[in-house]
Design a protein around this motif. Structure first.
Motif, PDB file in Angstrom:
ATOM      1  N   ILE A  86      14.896   9.817 -18.758  1.00 26.21           N
ATOM      2  CA  ILE A  86      13.926   9.297 -17.785  1.00 26.21           C
ATOM      3  C   ILE A  86      14.266   9.820 -16.409  1.00 26.21           C
ATOM      4  O   ILE A  86      13.383  10.243 -15.646  1.00 26.21           O
ATOM      5  N   ASP A  87      15.567   9.828 -16.083  1.00 24.18           N
ATOM      6  CA  ASP A  87      15.986  10.284 -14.753  1.00 24.18           C
ATOM      7  C   ASP A  87      15.655  11.753 -14.565  1.00 24.18           C
ATOM      8  O   ASP A  87      15.209  12.178 -13.482  1.00 24.18           O
ATOM      9  N   ARG A 134      13.274  13.545 -16.221  1.00 25.85           N
ATOM     10  CA  ARG A 134      11.842  13.871 -16.250  1.00 25.85           C
ATOM     11  C   ARG A 134      11.026  13.181 -15.148  1.00 25.85           C
ATOM     12  O   ARG A 134      10.075  13.740 -14.603  1.00 25.85           O
ATOM     13  N   TYR A 135      11.373  11.951 -14.890  1.00 26.80           N
ATOM     14  CA  TYR A 135      10.514  11.177 -13.994  1.00 26.80           C
ATOM     15  C   TYR A 135      11.247  10.722 -12.719  1.00 26.80           C
ATOM     16  O   TYR A 135      10.756   9.883 -11.992  1.00 26.80           O
ATOM     17  N   SER A 194      11.811  12.194  -9.929  1.00 33.00           N
ATOM     18  CA  SER A 194      11.127  12.516  -8.669  1.00 33.00           C
ATOM     19  C   SER A 194       9.945  11.601  -8.434  1.00 33.00           C
ATOM     20  O   SER A 194       9.655  11.221  -7.287  1.00 33.00           O
ATOM     21  N   GLU A 195       9.259  11.253  -9.524  1.00 34.19           N
ATOM     22  CA  GLU A 195       8.115  10.375  -9.373  1.00 34.19           C
ATOM     23  C   GLU A 195       8.544   8.956  -9.044  1.00 34.19           C
ATOM     24  O   GLU A 195       7.895   8.274  -8.250  1.00 34.19           O
ATOM     25  N   LEU A 196       9.673   8.528  -9.671  1.00 32.27           N
ATOM     26  CA  LEU A 196      10.139   7.153  -9.410  1.00 32.27           C
ATOM     27  C   LEU A 196      10.637   7.005  -7.980  1.00 32.27           C
ATOM     28  O   LEU A 196      10.609   5.911  -7.416  1.00 32.27           O
ATOM     29  N   GLU A 244       9.278   8.064  -5.409  1.00 27.14           N
ATOM     30  CA  GLU A 244       8.236   8.031  -4.404  1.00 27.14           C
ATOM     31  C   GLU A 244       8.035   6.641  -3.841  1.00 27.14           C
ATOM     32  O   GLU A 244       7.702   6.476  -2.677  1.00 27.14           O
ATOM     33  N   GLN A 274      14.020   4.776  -8.297  1.00 35.64           N
ATOM     34  CA  GLN A 274      15.265   5.542  -8.526  1.00 35.64           C
ATOM     35  C   GLN A 274      16.491   4.632  -8.442  1.00 35.64           C
ATOM     36  O   GLN A 274      17.453   4.770  -9.190  1.00 35.64           O
TER      37      GLN A 274
END
Length: 965
Positions: A766-767, A769-770, A772-774, A776, A781
């Motif tokens: 998850i860290d 792949r996502y 950068s999105e988390l 935001e 994060q």
């Protein structure tokens, strides 16, 4: 000595009558006692008489022309010749003596034909050669002196006389074989000349030997000058007269006992077949010029020659010898008086007076050695010495001849003491001096104002005085020592804390000290039988009465053997009893005869009373012990040092399955021969080490587990044992439970690993792949980081828990581990962290222990990591050291960090117990719990000493390597 009677210019035989002279010569040679020989100027034999030939076993032809060294050692002849040439006394030759007239005599050794050596007295006299005719008129003193020296240097040969003791002569004769020649019938043969007669006559004359030569009618045929002097005779008036008439009319008036003299001498004429020898005393006559003297008469028949059937009589002047003998006899009487003296001073004064009156040595003094001042002090001196010197000197160490003689122990005699370099007083009025050591007591000094005042006889008598004084002083010192020792011994006996009695060989009491009197309850008078009293009763240790002949001293007198450590009881009429430990010992004389019996008795009454009290107390204690042991829940028995049962309680009797009475006094190994060997091994170990031992064993007979605790002493073992079957069963169940828990912990930690790895893996995906999105919205994060961190910490805790559960089951076997190598490995593992933190880690010398190297490495890595982690704001400072405490090594890890609150010192060793948040300090909270479990597996302990802000010291106690099996 008086002047000779008659003209000194006349001779005793007519000029030109050589034949008559030779006859006289033969007669004189035969008359002389001993063997006679003549030497030429080269010291070769030219004449030998039959006596010397008989003594040596040689034939005459074997000796004529041979050097004198054939019979005598060169040294003996050289001694005599040098003395004759010197013309005086040689102080270095103590054995040589100067006869009257200058002849010399020494003790020598003659070598006979068989090779044996025979001691003898050798007398030698030089015969001057005829002097060249000179005109004596008008000679100066120098010329006359030179002529005298020439006469002295001229050598016409020698006449010698050898005398051998009768016993030596008999031994020499017995040693000669029957085939060896005996020339007793021969006379001295040589080239016959009047000079030979002159020589032998000169020898006799110079030796002060008076001579009568009588013909077969016993008329006087010849006398010499010495005879004239001795008896006041005139040669012209005597020659041709009947000797018997001469004695009756003249000679008898010159002797002290005329009847005996006349009877003895005349008897030899009536039976002229034997040798006569006796002493006579010649009385003085001032009118005739006759001196008082003692003479020894020696006469024998003449068997050959012109005077055959006659007799030759010799008169030896023994005045000096007689005087010396008288002095010696009186001196011996004086010494007996000295021996009765009681002090050194009194004896010395007696000796000084006797030296003056008996020996005519008027100036004398005795100087005693003073041990305190180390000086020679005058203690006795003659009146003449006091008149001459006044106060006699005291000699300090090293001063004068006196100290030299005292230290060396060698006497000294001086003809002129002033010539001696180390003389004490160069201005002394003394000229001649004799100094003699008196052992360790001091010195004796004898002096004279005249030169050459002392002869060998004086020295000999003075030595006797010194020797007798030494003996007397030694006796006095010995008696004083004995008296002091006797007084000390008597004082010791009287004050000794034991009873002492001394009896003679007949059993009579000679001494009984105060303790003996007290022990017997008698006074001294009663002990010695001076008063009638009832003697106390004496019994032995069993109470049987002892008769007098059964007492220890009586048995010693009977057997001669000592009696030792015998206990007796003295029962007095008052009923009082005294116990004695008695030793009786014999004392023997030098010939083995019993002289004394010494009996010593030590009062042991108090000891016996104490023993009785102890016995009573022992009995009481045994009773109490039996009661106590009967109440003790543990089984108990006691063994002595011979492994015999001495005590056991009912519980022990029950477990041992034997009645108590059947076991008491019997050996444990005899009663239980098939017992497990561990019993004998551990029992013997306890006795040898004198240290308690414990062990457990299973009893098949009773289906029991028994725990034994063995306590040793010098007299045996105390053994406590109990039934621990329930404990063993509980322990077994606990071990099974722990094993299941360990299995569960392992399974749980192992089973949790898989889902935890899955959670961690998906969180990481998850860290990736996502992430950068988390990020935001700002919180996604952060939440994801928390989840990943929690999963990691969960994995660490599960790993720690797994490791904790495997301490007992997955550890390696113990072996010697060098802790210095362990710490070196730990520092290597942490080197990056040590460098980053700028940590100072010091390690002292560390011991070697038995253990699991991997687990011990975990312990010290955890402790060092914690010390660096909790160092605070300052660079970490860590010190590792070790100290021996009995059978334990205490290894300490000390830091200067933030410290620990004392209330948390136990909590830090519990599993998952943390004192700080994860944000403050990372960790799982299981490290110190793991350290504790590892240390406990090694049979040790771990603790922490700390105060907040003052650092912490973690101490690990491990058994020392020599105590770990």
């Amino acid at each position: 000595m008086s002047e000779r009677v008659g003209s000194a210019e006349t001779t005793f035989w007519a000029d030109g009558d050589d034949r008559l002279a030779l006859q006289y010569y033969r007669t004189l040679v035969d008359a002389v006692e001993g063997g006679v020989f003549q030497l030429d100027a080269d010291d070769r034999f030219v004449a030998i008489d039959h006596t010397l030939l008989e003594l040596t076993g040689y034939a005459r032809n074997d000796l004529l022309g041979e050097p004198v060294s054939l019979l005598f050692a060169d040294r003996d002849v050289e001694r005599l010749e040098s003395r004759i040439v010197d013309g005086g006394r040689d102080d270095t030759d103590a054995e040589a003596t100067v006869a009257a007239g200058g002849s010399l005599e020494i003790a020598a050794t003659i070598t006979i034909a068989s090779g044996a050596s025979v001691p003898c007295d050798l007398r030698l006299d030089r015969v001057p050669a005829p002097a060249p005719v000179r005109d004596g008129d008008g000679q100066t003193d120098g010329e006359r002196a030179e002529r005298g020296r020439e006469n002295h240097e001229r050598n016409g040969g020698s006449i010698g006389i050898v005398r051998v003791d009768d016993a030596d002569r008999r031994r020499e004769s017995a040693s000669r074989s029957p085939s060896e020649p005996s020339e007793s019938s021969e006379s001295l043969e040589s080239p016959e000349s009047p000079e030979s007669f002159e020589s032998i006559a000169a020898v006799l004359e110079e030796a002060d030997v008076g001579v009568f030569v009588l013909d077969n009618e016993f008329d006087v045929s010849w006398i010499n000058e010495a005879t004239e002097r001795y008896f006041g005779l005139d040669r012209a008036a005597v020659l041709g007269r009947d000797k018997r008439a001469l004695i009756d009319e003249t000679i008898r008036n010159a002797v002290a006992d005329p009847e005996t003299f006349e009877e003895t001498v005349v008897a030899t004429y009536e039976d002229n077949s034997y040798v006569e020898r006796f002493e006579c005393h010649v009385t003085p006559d001032l009118d005739d010029g006759r001196e008082e003297r003692w003479l020894e008469h020696r006469s024998k028949p003449i068997e050959s020659g012109p005077y055959a059937g006659g007799r030759v009589e010799l008169y030896y002047d023994i005045t000096d010898r007689h005087r010396r003998a008288t002095q010696l006899r009186r001196l011996n009487e004086a010494v007996r008086e000295w021996l009765e003296g009681t002090t050194h001073e009194a004896v010395a004064e007696q000796a000084s007076a006797h030296i003056s009156t008996i020996l005519d040595l008027e100036i004398n003094g005795f100087f005693r050695y003073d041990e305190g001042s180390e000086e020679l002090r005058p203690v006795a001196w003659s009146d003449a010495a006091e008149t001459l010197f006044g106060d006699l000197p005291t000699f300090a160490p090293g001063e004068g001849i006196a100290w030299r003689v005292f230290e060396s122990g060698e006497p000294a005699i001086y003809d002129d003491v002033r010539t001696v370099p180390d003389i004490y007083n160069p201005e002394t009025p003394i000229r001649s001096e004799i100094i003699l050591p008196v052992g360790a007591h001091g010195i004796l000094i004898i002096g004279s104002r005249e030169h050459d005042a002392f002869d060998d006889g004086d020295l000999t008598l003075a030595k006797i005085v010194a020797s007798s004084l030494e003996v007397t002083f030694d006796r006095l010192s010995h008696e004083r020592t004995l008296e002091r020792e006797r007084a000390q011994t008597e004082q010791l006996l009287q004050t000794a804390p034991v009873a002492i009695a001394v009896e003679d060989a007949d059993g009579e009491t000679l001494l009984a000290n105060q303790r003996a009197q007290e022990a017997l309850g008698l006074t001294e008078a009663e002990i010695f039988g001076e008063l009638e009293t009832d003697a106390p009763k004496i019994v032995d240790a069993t109470g049987d009465r002892l008769e007098p002949d059964e007492l220890p001293s009586a048995r010693v007198r009977d057997t001669g053997e000592p009696v030792l450590d015998e206990e007796l009881v003295i029962e007095r009429s008052t009923g009082e009893r005294t116990w004695l430990s008695v030793n009786a010992t014999p004392v023997f004389t030098t010939d083995g005869t019993l002289e004394r019996v010494i009996t010593a008795g030590e009062d042991i009454t108090a000891l016996k009373e104490h023993e009785r009290r102890l016995e009573r107390r022992k009995s009481e204690l045994e009773t109490e012990l039996s009661e106590i042991l009967g109440r003790v829940s543990d089984a108990f028995y006691a063994l002595d040092d011979e492994w015999r049962f001495t005590h056991l309680n009912d519980r022990a009797s029950e477990l041992l399955n034997r009645p108590r009475e059947s076991l008491l006094g019997s050996r444990v190994w005899d009663e239980y021969p098939d017992v497990d060997p561990i019993f004998q091994e551990r029992f013997e170990e306890a006795m040898a080490s004198q240290q308690p031992v414990s062990f457990e064993t299973y009893d098949d007979a009773h289906d029991l587990w028994l725990e034994f605790n063995v306590y040793p002493s010098e007299t045996g073992l105390s053994v406590y044992f109990r039934d621990v079957t329930e404990r063993k069963e509980s322990q077994r169940k606990l071990e099974e439970s722990n094993e299941r828990l360990e299995q569960f912990a392992y399974a749980a930690s192992h089973d949790l690993q898989e889902p935890l790895r899955m959670v961690s893996s998906y969180l990481q995906l998850i860290d990736q792949r996502y992430g950068s999105e988390l990020g935001e919205d700002g919180d996604g994060q952060e939440f994801l980081d928390y989840a990943i961190d929690g999963a990691d910490r969960m994995r660490e805790m599960i790993d720690g828990l797994l490791e904790y559960s495997r301490v007992e089951t997955r550890g390696d076997s113990f072996e010697p581990v060098d802790l210095e190598e362990v710490l070196e490995d730990v520092r290597s593992d942490l080197q990056v962290r040590i460098a980053e933190q700028d940590a100072d880690v010091t390690v002292d010398s560390l011991p070697t222990v038995h253990g699991d190297a991997g687990q011990l490495r975990q312990v010290f890595q955890n402790l060092l990591s914690n010390a660096i982690e909790y160092s605070g704001d300052e660079p970490p400072a860590v010190a590792v050291s070790a100290d021996r405490d009995g059978d334990t090594w205490l290894v300490s890890v000390r830091d200067e960090g933030i410290g620990i609150d004392p209330d948390d010192r136990e909590r830090v060793f519990e599993v998952f117990q943390r004192l700080h948040t994860h944000d403050e300090h990372a960790g799982t909270g299981i490290g110190l719990a793991l350290c504790k479990r590892i240390v406990e597996r090694h049979g040790g302990k771990i603790r922490v000493d700390s105060e907040p802000g003052e650092g912490s010291t973690f101490s690990v106690a491990l058994p020392a390597v020599d105590d770990v099996e």
